[in-house]
Design a protein around this motif. Structure first.
Motif, short mmCIF file in Angstrom:
data_model
loop_
_atom_site.label_atom_id
_atom_site.label_comp_id
_atom_site.label_asym_id
_atom_site.label_seq_id
_atom_site.Cartn_x
_atom_site.Cartn_y
_atom_site.Cartn_z
N UNK A 148 0.84 -1.19 0.00
CA UNK A 148 0.00 0.00 0.00
C UNK A 148 0.88 1.24 0.00
N UNK A 149 0.65 2.12 -0.95
CA UNK A 149 1.43 3.36 -1.04
C UNK A 149 0.49 4.54 -0.78
N UNK A 150 0.82 5.35 0.22
CA UNK A 150 -0.01 6.47 0.62
C UNK A 150 0.67 7.77 0.24
N UNK A 151 -0.03 8.60 -0.51
CA UNK A 151 0.46 9.93 -0.82
C UNK A 151 -0.08 10.88 0.23
N UNK A 152 0.81 11.39 1.07
CA UNK A 152 0.45 12.35 2.12
C UNK A 152 0.81 13.74 1.62
N UNK A 153 -0.21 14.59 1.46
CA UNK A 153 0.01 15.94 0.96
C UNK A 153 -0.06 16.91 2.13
#
Length: 209
Positions: free
Chosen positions: A1-6
């Motif tokens: 799982x890859x999470x893009x945290x902005x």
């Protein structure tokens, strides 16, 4: 799982939106036994290119197939690299503080750069379509005052504008489900209690994410 945290606040450790997002992610990672990679895209430290004549020129030439100038190509390569981080994401998580009843201008800069035809969405001349395939996003909105306080003024502020735009944009590029929450009263005497409550609510939502 890859999470893009902005990250959209420049306040670092003093940012309420970032603190609540971090509480969400800490619980999420614990729930899924620490698996998953977090790609942090901080709009304030990313050195985003200006959305200037080179960026706009590259945009139109990319659609038409015309040759780009070296400056346009260099800008387009940076834009494509930003879009790739969205393309590689399985989840998107972001905190959005309210600034003047809208959101930080650096977030709009990121959207203007990365949200390009052929990168994050399609358009055939009649119909738009998403290019991402992301099941879920989590958004926390923070603001110093409350919506109820706005009702006491003759000109009610547009508290719904931020959420309406951000969630439209997420769905436009291909996020199917958006989980959102709001933390208010981050400036007044209730701030500490409201922030702690926000972190607890975010952790509870993370268990269902």
């Amino acid at each position: 799982m890859r999470i893009l945290k902005i990250v959209t606040s420049p306040r670092g450790g003093r940012s309420v939106s970032t603190a609540v997002v971090d509480a969400f992610l800490a619980e999420y990672q614990e729930t899924i036994a620490g698996s998953g990679v977090i790609d942090t895209l901080d709009v304030w430290s990313e050195a985003l290119p200006d959305y200037d004549a080179d960026a706009i020129g590259a945009k139109y030439k990319g659609v038409s197939g015309e040759a780009m100038t070296p400056a346009e190509r260099a800008t387009w390569d940076r834009i494509s690299a930003l879009a790739l981080r969205f393309q590689n994401a399985d989840r998107i998580v972001l905190g959005v503080p309210m600034w003047n009843f809208s959101f930080p201008y650096k977030l709009k800069q990121l959207i203007d750069l990365a949200c390009q035809r052929g990168l994050l969405f399609t358009f055939d001349g009649k119909t738009y379509g998403p290019l991402l395939n992301i099941d879920k996003a989590f958004v926390v909105y923070t603001r110093g005052q409350s919506e109820e306080a706005g009702l006491q003024t003759a000109l009610q502020p547009g508290f719904d504008h931020v959420a309406g735009y951000v969630e439209f944009w997420l769905r436009f590029i291909g996020v199917r489900n958006v989980t959102a929450m709001t933390v208010e009263h981050t400036w007044d005497g209730r701030a500490r209690d409201m922030i702690d409550d926000g972190k607890r609510r975010a952790a509870a939502l993370a268990r269902q994410f």
